[in-house]
Every structure is written in C-alpha cells, then in structure tokens.
Design a protein around this motif. Structure first.
Motif, mmCIF file in Angstrom:
data_model
loop_
_atom_site.group_PDB
_atom_site.id
_atom_site.type_symbol
_atom_site.label_atom_id
_atom_site.label_comp_id
_atom_site.label_asym_id
_atom_site.label_seq_id
_atom_site.Cartn_x
_atom_site.Cartn_y
_atom_site.Cartn_z
ATOM 1 N N PHE A 101 0.831 -1.201 0.000
ATOM 2 C CA PHE A 101 0.000 0.000 0.000
ATOM 3 C C PHE A 101 0.875 1.264 0.000
ATOM 4 O O PHE A 101 0.631 2.196 -0.779
ATOM 5 C CB PHE A 101 -0.948 -0.020 1.206
ATOM 6 N N LEU A 102 1.903 1.281 0.855
ATOM 7 C CA LEU A 102 2.795 2.444 0.910
ATOM 8 C C LEU A 102 3.548 2.636 -0.404
ATOM 9 O O LEU A 102 3.714 3.765 -0.871
ATOM 10 C CB LEU A 102 3.788 2.307 2.065
ATOM 11 N N ALA A 103 4.005 1.543 -1.001
ATOM 12 C CA ALA A 103 4.711 1.650 -2.281
ATOM 13 C C ALA A 103 3.800 2.242 -3.346
ATOM 14 O O ALA A 103 4.236 3.075 -4.147
ATOM 15 C CB ALA A 103 5.218 0.268 -2.715
ATOM 16 N N THR A 104 2.550 1.833 -3.354
ATOM 17 C CA THR A 104 1.586 2.370 -4.315
ATOM 18 C C THR A 104 1.345 3.854 -4.064
ATOM 19 O O THR A 104 1.309 4.654 -5.004
ATOM 20 C CB THR A 104 0.256 1.591 -4.228
ATOM 21 N N LEU A 105 1.191 4.227 -2.804
ATOM 22 C CA LEU A 105 0.988 5.643 -2.479
ATOM 23 C C LEU A 105 2.200 6.483 -2.850
ATOM 24 O O LEU A 105 2.061 7.549 -3.461
ATOM 25 C CB LEU A 105 0.694 5.803 -0.987
ATOM 26 N N LEU A 106 3.392 6.011 -2.475
ATOM 27 C CA LEU A 106 4.608 6.784 -2.738
ATOM 28 C C LEU A 106 4.897 6.923 -4.230
ATOM 29 O O LEU A 106 5.508 7.901 -4.658
ATOM 30 C CB LEU A 106 5.799 6.144 -2.027
ATOM 31 N N ALA A 107 4.472 5.953 -5.013
ATOM 32 C CA ALA A 107 4.671 6.029 -6.460
ATOM 33 C C ALA A 107 3.536 6.782 -7.155
ATOM 34 O O ALA A 107 3.494 6.851 -8.373
ATOM 35 C CB ALA A 107 4.791 4.621 -7.038
ATOM 36 N N SER A 108 2.630 7.348 -6.368
ATOM 37 C CA SER A 108 1.464 8.070 -6.888
ATOM 38 C C SER A 108 0.643 7.208 -7.839
ATOM 39 O O SER A 108 0.137 7.688 -8.848
ATOM 40 C CB SER A 108 1.901 9.361 -7.587
ATOM 41 N N GLN A 109 0.514 5.923 -7.534
ATOM 42 C CA GLN A 109 -0.215 4.991 -8.391
ATOM 43 C C GLN A 109 -1.531 4.520 -7.787
ATOM 44 O O GLN A 109 -2.220 3.696 -8.380
ATOM 45 C CB GLN A 109 0.661 3.761 -8.685
ATOM 46 N N PHE A 110 -1.871 5.019 -6.597
ATOM 47 C CA PHE A 110 -3.110 4.581 -5.962
ATOM 48 C C PHE A 110 -4.306 5.201 -6.676
ATOM 49 O O PHE A 110 -4.382 6.412 -6.846
ATOM 50 C CB PHE A 110 -3.131 4.978 -4.481
ATOM 51 N N LYS A 111 -5.212 4.350 -7.120
ATOM 52 C CA LYS A 111 -6.420 4.818 -7.803
ATOM 53 C C LYS A 111 -7.582 3.912 -7.430
ATOM 54 O O LYS A 111 -7.432 2.697 -7.377
ATOM 55 C CB LYS A 111 -6.234 4.763 -9.324
ATOM 56 N N ILE A 112 -8.715 4.506 -7.175
ATOM 57 C CA ILE A 112 -9.931 3.726 -6.998
ATOM 58 C C ILE A 112 -10.633 3.735 -8.344
ATOM 59 O O ILE A 112 -10.959 4.794 -8.868
ATOM 60 C CB ILE A 112 -10.828 4.309 -5.881
ATOM 61 N N LYS A 113 -10.807 2.552 -8.903
ATOM 62 C CA LYS A 113 -11.383 2.458 -10.237
ATOM 63 C C LYS A 113 -12.816 1.956 -10.174
ATOM 64 O O LYS A 113 -13.172 1.165 -9.301
ATOM 65 C CB LYS A 113 -10.556 1.497 -11.106
ATOM 66 N N LYS A 114 -13.582 2.417 -11.117
ATOM 67 C CA LYS A 114 -14.972 1.973 -11.229
ATOM 68 C C LYS A 114 -14.987 0.550 -11.778
ATOM 69 O O LYS A 114 -14.232 0.203 -12.687
ATOM 70 C CB LYS A 114 -15.730 2.905 -12.177
ATOM 71 N N ILE A 115 -15.846 -0.277 -11.224
ATOM 72 C CA ILE A 115 -15.992 -1.641 -11.716
ATOM 73 C C ILE A 115 -16.709 -1.570 -13.054
ATOM 74 O O ILE A 115 -17.784 -0.978 -13.163
ATOM 75 C CB ILE A 115 -16.789 -2.502 -10.713
ATOM 76 N N LYS A 116 -16.090 -2.169 -14.079
ATOM 77 C CA LYS A 116 -16.643 -2.081 -15.427
ATOM 78 C C LYS A 116 -17.840 -2.998 -15.627
ATOM 79 O O LYS A 116 -18.774 -2.656 -16.335
ATOM 80 C CB LYS A 116 -15.568 -2.403 -16.458
ATOM 81 N N SER A 117 -17.786 -4.194 -15.026
ATOM 82 C CA SER A 117 -18.892 -5.129 -15.201
ATOM 83 C C SER A 117 -18.910 -6.124 -14.044
ATOM 84 O O SER A 117 -17.911 -6.309 -13.356
ATOM 85 C CB SER A 117 -18.771 -5.891 -16.523
ATOM 86 N N TYR A 118 -20.062 -6.768 -13.881
ATOM 87 C CA TYR A 118 -20.174 -7.785 -12.842
ATOM 88 C C TYR A 118 -19.363 -9.016 -13.197
ATOM 89 O O TYR A 118 -18.986 -9.789 -12.314
ATOM 90 C CB TYR A 118 -21.640 -8.134 -12.597
ATOM 91 N N ARG A 119 -19.058 -9.205 -14.467
ATOM 92 C CA ARG A 119 -18.202 -10.319 -14.871
ATOM 93 C C ARG A 119 -16.815 -10.180 -14.257
ATOM 94 O O ARG A 119 -16.206 -11.169 -13.869
ATOM 95 C CB ARG A 119 -18.107 -10.400 -16.400
ATOM 96 N N GLN A 120 -16.320 -8.944 -14.152
ATOM 97 C CA GLN A 120 -15.025 -8.719 -13.516
ATOM 98 C C GLN A 120 -15.080 -9.095 -12.038
ATOM 99 O O GLN A 120 -14.143 -9.674 -11.510
ATOM 100 C CB GLN A 120 -14.593 -7.266 -13.652
#
Length: 180
Positions: A101-120
């Motif tokens: 989690f910290l690595a993702t935050l520090l690399a500015s890569q944290f994103k909450i993405k919308k679920i595209k479909s229920y199949r996912q």
C-alpha cells in the motif's frame, strides 16, 4: 520568481517517485528473503498464516479449531495459542500488505477504479477462491515456491515455475477473451 528546489529533491524523486528497475526490485526481494530466513529460521510464505487467521476468527466466534486434524500438528497447534500480532507469519503478512500500500501511495499509483462489469467481480472472486484453495491443497503458494523452492534448487520450485508460467499465459488469454 522561480522557487528554490530542495537539495534532496533529485534523490527523493529517484528513490521515492520514479519506478525502480526490475533488477533493483529483484535484488531487494532476494536480500529480504535472506534476512527473513536468517532471523526467523523459515523461508517466505503467506498462505499458512491465512489458515491461522481463519482459525482465530472461528475460535473468537466460539468454534473449536484445535480439534481439527490440521491443528494436531505441533507447529499449527502452537499458532492457535498466539495472536495476530505475536505470530511471525501474521506480522509478515501485515507488513506485506502495508508495504504494498505504501509503495503504491509513494509512487502516486493509488487509484480507486470503477468496476466495469459484474463479470469482472465474478472473475475476481472466482480467481481468488481458486487460488486460495489451490494454495492450501498444495501446502503453499507461489511466494513460497518461488522464494523458497527455486533458490534452494528444489525440484518442486522449478516444476512450479514451469506450470506458473503456463497458468499465467492461459489465465491472461481467458481474462482477455471473457472478462475484459
């Protein structure tokens, strides 16, 4: 007026913001694996601790996991007397989660993405359940096979690597065809 750049900015950017090369990541993971083995006496693993977490939750709800065959093994029985914060594997897993989690935050890569479909959602749940089930019936996961089996030149680690690559290739084809 141009603002003054802090003297540590380039170093901070290089270490914290910019992506590291795969070689640096591999070397650091190897060093961490060596350190873990030196200090704990056992190689890197993840999934056994999840069985302990489930047993601790079940025990907290009034269940009796100590009667299960799995917990008749002395090392597993000992784990039932520990807690999430006193079990080495548990602390290690928590560290992996927080570190990722910290690595993702520090690399500015944290994103909450919308679920595209229920199949996912179905694919993610099904994939997680199959991976968890497979890891438990195999008495280990890909982390243990990769970081323990291959460096010790065990046959199982190399067999895992071959089938891991084949499985990743098949899985990626299925993912693209049915879930993307």
């Amino acid at each position: 007026m141009k603002s003054q750049e802090h003297p540590l900015s380039p170093l901070f950017k290089k270490i914290i913001k910019d992506p590291w090369s795969y070689w640096i990541g591999a070397a650091l993971l190897a060093l961490l694996n060596i350190a873990l083995f030196a200090f704990s006496g056992h190689p890197w693993g993840v999934t056994t601790t999840f069985s302990y977490w489930g047993a601790w939750i079940f025990k907290a709800l009034g269940g009796h996991p100590e009667t299960w065959t799995y917990f008749q093994n002395p090392s597993h029985a000992k784990a039932l007397t520990e807690s999430v914060f006193t079990n080495a594997g548990s602390v290690q897993n928590i560290g992996i989660i927080i570190g990722a989690f910290l690595a993702t935050l520090l690399a500015s890569q944290f994103k909450i993405k919308k679920i595209k479909s229920y199949r996912q959602v179905i694919a993610a749940i099904l994939g997680g359940l199959l991976m968890g089930y497979g890891a438990r019936i195999a008495f280990g996961c890909n982390v243990g096979a990769y970081f323990s089996g291959i460096p010790s030149m065990s046959l199982y680690g190399w067999v895992w690597a071959v089938f891991g690559l084949i499985g990743a290739w098949i899985g990626s084809k299925l993912l693209v065809k049915y879930f993307m």
